[in-house]
Design a protein around this motif. Structure first.
Motif, PDB file in Angstrom:
ATOM      1  N   ASP A  37      81.399 -44.325  32.860  1.00 14.58           N
ATOM      2  CA  ASP A  37      80.898 -45.171  31.781  1.00 14.58           C
ATOM      3  C   ASP A  37      80.413 -44.342  30.581  1.00 14.58           C
ATOM      4  OD1 ASP A  37      81.379 -47.264  33.513  1.00 14.58           O
ATOM      5  OD2 ASP A  37      79.304 -47.358  34.219  1.00 14.58           O
ATOM      6  N   ILE A  38      80.088 -43.090  30.803  1.00  9.82           N
ATOM      7  CA  ILE A  38      79.601 -42.224  29.732  1.00  9.82           C
ATOM      8  C   ILE A  38      80.703 -41.936  28.717  1.00  9.82           C
ATOM      9  CG2 ILE A  38      78.583 -39.960  29.232  1.00  9.82           C
ATOM     10  CD1 ILE A  38      77.359 -40.046  32.050  1.00  9.82           C
ATOM     11  N   SER A  39      81.944 -42.015  29.151  1.00 14.40           N
ATOM     12  CA  SER A  39      83.055 -41.692  28.249  1.00 14.40           C
ATOM     13  C   SER A  39      83.074 -42.596  27.016  1.00 14.40           C
ATOM     14  CB  SER A  39      84.389 -41.766  28.988  1.00 14.40           C
ATOM     15  OG  SER A  39      84.613 -43.066  29.465  1.00 14.40           O
ATOM     16  N   ASP A  40      82.704 -43.862  27.152  1.00 15.58           N
ATOM     17  CA  ASP A  40      82.661 -44.762  25.992  1.00 15.58           C
ATOM     18  C   ASP A  40      81.643 -44.272  24.957  1.00 15.58           C
ATOM     19  OD1 ASP A  40      84.576 -46.408  27.109  1.00 15.58           O
ATOM     20  OD2 ASP A  40      83.092 -47.737  28.034  1.00 15.58           O
ATOM     21  N   PHE A  41      80.502 -43.820  25.438  1.00 19.59           N
ATOM     22  CA  PHE A  41      79.474 -43.290  24.540  1.00 19.59           C
ATOM     23  C   PHE A  41      79.981 -42.043  23.818  1.00 19.59           C
ATOM     24  CE2 PHE A  41      75.971 -40.150  24.166  1.00 19.59           C
ATOM     25  CZ  PHE A  41      75.263 -40.761  23.156  1.00 19.59           C
ATOM     26  N   VAL A  79      84.544 -32.004  34.404  1.00 25.00           N
ATOM     27  CA  VAL A  79      83.314 -32.139  33.619  1.00 25.00           C
ATOM     28  C   VAL A  79      82.739 -33.537  33.817  1.00 25.00           C
ATOM     29  CG1 VAL A  79      82.355 -32.168  31.280  1.00 25.00           C
ATOM     30  CG2 VAL A  79      84.022 -30.435  31.908  1.00 25.00           C
ATOM     31  N   MET A  80      83.595 -34.537  33.846  1.00 19.12           N
ATOM     32  CA  MET A  80      83.128 -35.921  33.980  1.00 19.12           C
ATOM     33  C   MET A  80      82.613 -36.240  35.378  1.00 19.12           C
ATOM     34  SD  MET A  80      83.234 -37.029  30.976  1.00 19.12           S
ATOM     35  CE  MET A  80      82.767 -38.717  31.269  1.00 19.12           C
ATOM     36  N   SER A  81      82.759 -35.320  36.306  1.00 16.69           N
ATOM     37  CA  SER A  81      82.269 -35.569  37.659  1.00 16.69           C
ATOM     38  C   SER A  81      80.791 -35.233  37.814  1.00 16.69           C
ATOM     39  CB  SER A  81      83.090 -34.777  38.680  1.00 16.69           C
ATOM     40  OG  SER A  81      82.889 -33.393  38.483  1.00 16.69           O
ATOM     41  N   SER A  82      80.197 -34.595  36.826  1.00 16.86           N
ATOM     42  CA  SER A  82      78.798 -34.189  36.919  1.00 16.86           C
ATOM     43  C   SER A  82      78.088 -34.453  35.594  1.00 16.86           C
ATOM     44  CB  SER A  82      78.726 -32.694  37.254  1.00 16.86           C
ATOM     45  OG  SER A  82      77.410 -32.219  37.096  1.00 16.86           O
ATOM     46  N   ILE A 110      78.401 -32.738  31.797  1.00 13.49           N
ATOM     47  CA  ILE A 110      78.609 -33.558  30.599  1.00 13.49           C
ATOM     48  C   ILE A 110      77.568 -33.208  29.540  1.00 13.49           C
ATOM     49  CG2 ILE A 110      78.602 -35.911  29.677  1.00 13.49           C
ATOM     50  CD1 ILE A 110      79.563 -36.830  32.473  1.00 13.49           C
ATOM     51  N   VAL A 111      76.308 -33.077  29.967  1.00 11.08           N
ATOM     52  CA  VAL A 111      75.237 -32.721  29.033  1.00 11.08           C
ATOM     53  C   VAL A 111      75.490 -31.339  28.442  1.00 11.08           C
ATOM     54  CG1 VAL A 111      72.788 -32.130  28.881  1.00 11.08           C
ATOM     55  CG2 VAL A 111      73.482 -34.213  30.040  1.00 11.08           C
ATOM     56  N   ALA A 112      75.869 -30.378  29.285  1.00 12.07           N
ATOM     57  CA  ALA A 112      76.105 -29.015  28.795  1.00 12.07           C
ATOM     58  C   ALA A 112      77.224 -28.990  27.762  1.00 12.07           C
ATOM     59  CB  ALA A 112      76.446 -28.096  29.962  1.00 12.07           C
ATOM     60  N   ARG A 113      78.308 -29.685  28.026  1.00 10.87           N
ATOM     61  CA  ARG A 113      79.430 -29.712  27.085  1.00 10.87           C
ATOM     62  C   ARG A 113      79.022 -30.417  25.791  1.00 10.87           C
ATOM     63  NH1 ARG A 113      84.690 -28.664  28.253  1.00 10.87           N
ATOM     64  NH2 ARG A 113      83.556 -27.195  29.536  1.00 10.87           N
TER      65      ARG A 113
END
Length: 114
Positions: free
Chosen positions: A40-44, A62-65, A69-72
């Motif tokens: 769901d974070i991908s939409d943001f 990356v999307m698994s953690s 995601i925050v680091a990227r």
């Protein structure tokens, strides 16, 4: 999420410090109230950056953690020019404003009534 109002007020400032915006974006991404699943974070991310950046920088691992995601995301925010940073801040503000005014509330009759 009551913190969204605080985040919105911080982003109203014409030029908030990057560390504040990074903190706000981090808290949004980590929030399980806003995003139940990592997908769901991908939409943001697509909303605040761009779909091309999402496809290039956010691989499946990356999307698994959420911490990855925050680091990227932090790395991308730090690399923004001043002009792009202001545009990014405005998009985060719009996202938070939309979440405050139109929260996603599921009603059991949503599919029945038209």
């Amino acid at each position: 999420m009551n913190d969204l109002v605080i985040y919105k007020n911080e982003l109203k400032n014409s030029n908030p410090a990057r560390y504040k915006v990074i903190g706000i974006v981090t808290m949004i991404i980590i929030s399980e109230e806003l995003f139940k699943r990592n997908v769901d974070i991908s939409d943001f991310i697509i909303f605040v950056f761009d779909e091309n950046i999402y496809n290039d920088k956010y691989k499946e691992y990356v999307m698994s953690s959420r911490t990855l995601i925050v680091a990227r995301t932090v790395r991308l925010i730090r690399g923004l020019s001043d002009k792009d940073y202001i545009g990014f801040k405005k998009k985060v503000y719009k996202y938070i404003d939309a979440k405050i005014t139109n929260p996603d509330k599921k009603n059991m009759f949503d599919g029945w009534v038209r």
